[in-house]
Design an enzyme around this catalytic site. Structure first.
Site, PDB file in Angstrom:
ATOM      1  N   HIS A 182      31.342  42.044  37.771  1.00 29.40           N
ATOM      2  CA  HIS A 182      31.041  43.297  37.529  1.00 29.40           C
ATOM      3  C   HIS A 182      29.472  43.438  37.903  1.00 29.40           C
ATOM      4  O   HIS A 182      29.215  44.173  38.252  1.00 29.40           O
ATOM      5  CB  HIS A 182      31.063  43.022  35.931  1.00 29.40           C
ATOM      6  CG  HIS A 182      32.273  42.748  35.377  1.00 29.40           C
ATOM      7  ND1 HIS A 182      34.139  44.166  35.288  1.00 29.40           N
ATOM      8  CD2 HIS A 182      32.736  41.482  34.930  1.00 29.40           C
ATOM      9  CE1 HIS A 182      34.793  42.639  34.564  1.00 29.40           C
ATOM     10  NE2 HIS A 182      34.425  41.764  34.549  1.00 29.40           N
TER      11      HIS A 182
ATOM     12  N   ASP B 127      27.097  47.466  43.407  1.00 28.00           N
ATOM     13  CA  ASP B 127      27.921  48.292  44.678  1.00 28.00           C
ATOM     14  C   ASP B 127      27.293  50.135  44.859  1.00 28.00           C
ATOM     15  O   ASP B 127      27.883  50.828  43.451  1.00 28.00           O
ATOM     16  CB  ASP B 127      28.665  48.464  45.011  1.00 28.00           C
ATOM     17  CG  ASP B 127      29.507  48.887  46.165  1.00 28.00           C
ATOM     18  OD1 ASP B 127      29.351  50.158  46.655  1.00 28.00           O
ATOM     19  OD2 ASP B 127      30.739  48.331  46.744  1.00 28.00           O
TER      20      ASP B 127
ATOM     21  N   ARG C  10      29.897  52.789  45.425  1.00 23.30           N
ATOM     22  CA  ARG C  10      30.892  53.261  44.169  1.00 23.30           C
ATOM     23  C   ARG C  10      30.782  53.069  43.393  1.00 23.30           C
ATOM     24  O   ARG C  10      30.806  54.188  42.958  1.00 23.30           O
ATOM     25  CB  ARG C  10      31.465  51.402  44.139  1.00 23.30           C
ATOM     26  CG  ARG C  10      32.539  50.982  42.749  1.00 23.30           C
ATOM     27  CD  ARG C  10      32.168  49.522  42.646  1.00 23.30           C
ATOM     28  NE  ARG C  10      32.939  49.157  41.588  1.00 23.30           N
ATOM     29  CZ  ARG C  10      32.445  49.327  40.279  1.00 23.30           C
ATOM     30  NH1 ARG C  10      31.293  49.806  39.986  1.00 23.30           N
ATOM     31  NH2 ARG C  10      33.279  48.954  38.980  1.00 23.30           N
TER      32      ARG C  10
ATOM     33  N   GLY D 130      41.069  49.355  33.089  1.00 20.46           N
ATOM     34  CA  GLY D 130      40.405  48.338  33.497  1.00 20.46           C
ATOM     35  C   GLY D 130      38.617  48.556  33.624  1.00 20.46           C
ATOM     36  O   GLY D 130      39.003  48.133  34.630  1.00 20.46           O
TER      37      GLY D 130
ATOM     38  N   ASP E  56      41.037  46.833  28.930  1.00 23.47           N
ATOM     39  CA  ASP E  56      40.719  45.399  29.539  1.00 23.47           C
ATOM     40  C   ASP E  56      41.311  44.314  29.748  1.00 23.47           C
ATOM     41  O   ASP E  56      41.375  44.511  27.507  1.00 23.47           O
ATOM     42  CB  ASP E  56      39.745  45.717  30.474  1.00 23.47           C
ATOM     43  CG  ASP E  56      39.431  44.540  31.082  1.00 23.47           C
ATOM     44  OD1 ASP E  56      40.488  43.664  31.688  1.00 23.47           O
ATOM     45  OD2 ASP E  56      38.892  45.120  32.686  1.00 23.47           O
TER      46      ASP E  56
ATOM     47  N   GLU F 118      50.038  48.180  30.186  1.00 24.04           N
ATOM     48  CA  GLU F 118      51.501  48.402  29.741  1.00 24.04           C
ATOM     49  C   GLU F 118      51.775  47.370  28.354  1.00 24.04           C
ATOM     50  O   GLU F 118      52.840  47.751  27.991  1.00 24.04           O
ATOM     51  CB  GLU F 118      51.930  46.458  30.648  1.00 24.04           C
ATOM     52  CG  GLU F 118      51.757  47.243  32.247  1.00 24.04           C
ATOM     53  CD  GLU F 118      51.003  46.976  33.057  1.00 24.04           C
ATOM     54  OE1 GLU F 118      50.671  47.089  34.281  1.00 24.04           O
ATOM     55  OE2 GLU F 118      50.091  46.748  32.105  1.00 24.04           O
TER      56      GLU F 118
ATOM     57  N   GLU G 244      38.860  52.525  38.495  1.00 23.52           N
ATOM     58  CA  GLU G 244      38.051  51.623  40.027  1.00 23.52           C
ATOM     59  C   GLU G 244      39.071  50.572  40.335  1.00 23.52           C
ATOM     60  O   GLU G 244      39.003  49.295  40.067  1.00 23.52           O
ATOM     61  CB  GLU G 244      36.927  51.349  39.757  1.00 23.52           C
ATOM     62  CG  GLU G 244      36.176  50.696  41.038  1.00 23.52           C
ATOM     63  CD  GLU G 244      36.416  49.879  41.633  1.00 23.52           C
ATOM     64  OE1 GLU G 244      37.715  49.646  41.924  1.00 23.52           O
ATOM     65  OE2 GLU G 244      35.743  48.450  41.808  1.00 23.52           O
TER      66      GLU G 244
ATOM     67  N   GLU H 120      45.111  42.752  45.237  1.00 20.58           N
ATOM     68  CA  GLU H 120      45.570  42.643  43.747  1.00 20.58           C
ATOM     69  C   GLU H 120      46.583  43.499  43.295  1.00 20.58           C
ATOM     70  O   GLU H 120      46.706  43.690  41.105  1.00 20.58           O
ATOM     71  CB  GLU H 120      44.493  43.047  43.072  1.00 20.58           C
ATOM     72  CG  GLU H 120      43.244  42.152  43.150  1.00 20.58           C
ATOM     73  CD  GLU H 120      42.038  42.340  42.858  1.00 20.58           C
ATOM     74  OE1 GLU H 120      41.556  43.673  42.372  1.00 20.58           O
ATOM     75  OE2 GLU H 120      41.269  41.224  42.819  1.00 20.58           O
TER      76      GLU H 120
ATOM     77  N   HIS I 253      30.849  46.496  48.769  1.00 25.84           N
ATOM     78  CA  HIS I 253      31.645  44.970  48.150  1.00 25.84           C
ATOM     79  C   HIS I 253      32.979  45.550  48.963  1.00 25.84           C
ATOM     80  O   HIS I 253      33.219  43.669  49.026  1.00 25.84           O
ATOM     81  CB  HIS I 253      31.269  44.833  46.451  1.00 25.84           C
ATOM     82  CG  HIS I 253      31.937  45.261  45.569  1.00 25.84           C
ATOM     83  ND1 HIS I 253      32.504  47.026  45.540  1.00 25.84           N
ATOM     84  CD2 HIS I 253      33.346  44.951  45.698  1.00 25.84           C
ATOM     85  CE1 HIS I 253      33.168  46.688  44.654  1.00 25.84           C
ATOM     86  NE2 HIS I 253      34.366  45.585  44.510  1.00 25.84           N
TER      87      HIS I 253
END
Length: 416
Positions: A85, A91, A94, A118, A140, A169, A183, A192, A360
């Site tokens: 993180h 970054d 970003r 996330g 998350d 989900e 992100e 991923e 990154h």
């Protein structure tokens, strides 16, 4: 031949009226965001809640969600480490692009309901709260969610930001949402497989006409030359302190180039105009179309140089619902070559292209064991197939076939 993704959340009272919602069924390391780094991670009953109707259709969607596998558990656990993180937040390109996108779309966010898929440490959720969101669900599956909740409390935002610990989900949000932010991008865009969770959130909760940030994404590829990298990894073994270690060359090539390499190159390394491998419209994309992607390419080299392999990179756009993408539609883009970048004054773009400031994500390179000499204007033709690994859908199988100078080649690799 070179061989080269349904349980209700339980609320836990942390005191002072703060609530952290824990999804008990999930809570870990394959490929790391850089070699040696930790990889990144990231869910209704008919009812009327907070004035929003929750459709029975979404109960069926939830029942169709895949189970949480051991690979998923390991993936989520890897994001419990703060270092990944830290790398992402540091970054600046970003993080500041996301903050700019949130403020640019403040009219869509103010007094609205947002889901952050996330959420990690919760920074994007807090940006949304600062932009005036009525409520933000920060979701998350990693244990970092507990830390995100503490960050929310420290910033006196517990009445606005609700942290849900669990897979998108699986967790329950009993109202429709106006905005989804995430992100989700991995190396080579799709590594991923987190986009699937954004799709799930969209199909479960997003209101018609809702906003998704980012809204579109485009994956590119191009042939590259990189003699310095080849020299450092391979030619080094030809003469080591005056000792001939050339017998190690086959092993050196295998160790250096068997798998994709995540590293930074410059625009000077790129031999041709880039080719669009896949354009993703986050409002319409399905999980099925991400399972396997194939595109044919025909590059024309702009210089005489050793051709060392292919580089892949991506960009994402932040545009409002119903707004025409600066890139155009998916069908017209895929299989084409990009010769002009979107006007940043018209569309907010986060790019990982070699000619842009580094991020990154860097670029993902598929190197050959042996370079191929190409002449100016020489064609490099072929196809690439990217498919989700059967071993672990978060991995990407890469199958390259290409012809140059009358010679045919095949390169197979796995981004894991």
């Amino acid at each position: 031949m070179e061989e080269l993704n349904g349980v209700a959340s339980a609320g836990i009272n942390n005191g002072n009226g703060h609530h952290y919602y824990h999804q008990s069924s999930v809570a870990t390391n394959h490929r790391l965001r850089k070699p040696g780094r930790i990889s990144r991670a990231r869910g209704r009953r008919d009812a009327h809640v907070n004035g929003a109707r929750v459709s029975s259709e979404q109960v069926q969607i939830q029942q169709q969600q895949p189970p949480c596998t051991d690979f998923d558990m390991a993936y989520f656990h890897s994001y419990a480490h703060l270092s990944i993180h830290e790398e992402m937040i540091k970054d600046r390109l970003r993080t500041e692009t996301y903050r700019s996108a949130i403020m640019q779309h403040q009219d869509y966010i103010k007094d609205k309901v947002v889901v952050d898929v996330g959420c990690g440490t919760g920074i994007l959720s807090i940006f949304c709260a600062q932009a005036g969101a009525k409520r933000v669900y920060a979701v998350d599956a990693s244990d970092i969610a507990a830390q995100a909740n503490e960050v929310v409390k420290a910033n006196n935002l517990s009445e606005t930001v609700i942290v849900l610990h669990g897979r998108v989900e699986d967790v329950e949000i009993n109202e429709e949402v106006d905005v989804i932010i995430s992100e989700w991008m991995g190396y080579m865009l799709l590594y991923e497989s987190m986009l699937g969770s954004v799709i799930t959130a969209r199909d479960r909760w997003l209101k018609p006409g809702g906003l998704i940030l980012p809204s579109t994404a485009t994956l590119y590829m191009a042939p590259v030359t990189h003699p310095d990298r080849y020299g450092e990894s391979i030619d080094f073994w030809r003469n080591v302190y005056g000792i001939d270690m050339s017998p190690l060359l086959p092993l050196a090539k295998q160790c250096a180039f068997e798998e994709p390499s995540v590293e930074t190159i410059s625009g000077e390394n790129v031999l041709t105009w880039p080719h669009v491998v896949k354009h993703v419209d986050c409002y319409t994309v399905t999980n099925q179309e991400l399972e396997s992607i194939t595109t044919k390419f025909d590059f024309q080299s702009m210089m005489r140089a050793p051709f060392h392999g292919f580089a892949f990179w991506f960009d994402v756009q932040f545009i409002g619902p119903g707004t025409f993408s600066a890139n155009g539609d998916s069908q017209s883009l895929e299989g084409s070559q990009r010769r002009k970048r979107a006007n940043p004054n018209e569309t907010l773009v986060l790019s990982t292209a070699p000619e842009e400031p580094p991020t990154h994500w860097e670029q993902t390179l598929i190197y050959f064991y042996e370079p191929i000499e190409v002449e100016q204007d020489q064609h490099i033709e072929g196809s690439v197939t990217l498919s989700q690994s059967r071993e672990n859908c978060r991995f990407i199988n890469i199958h390259l076939e290409y012809v140059s100078g009358g010679r045919s080649f095949v390169k197979e690799s796995v981004l894991r």
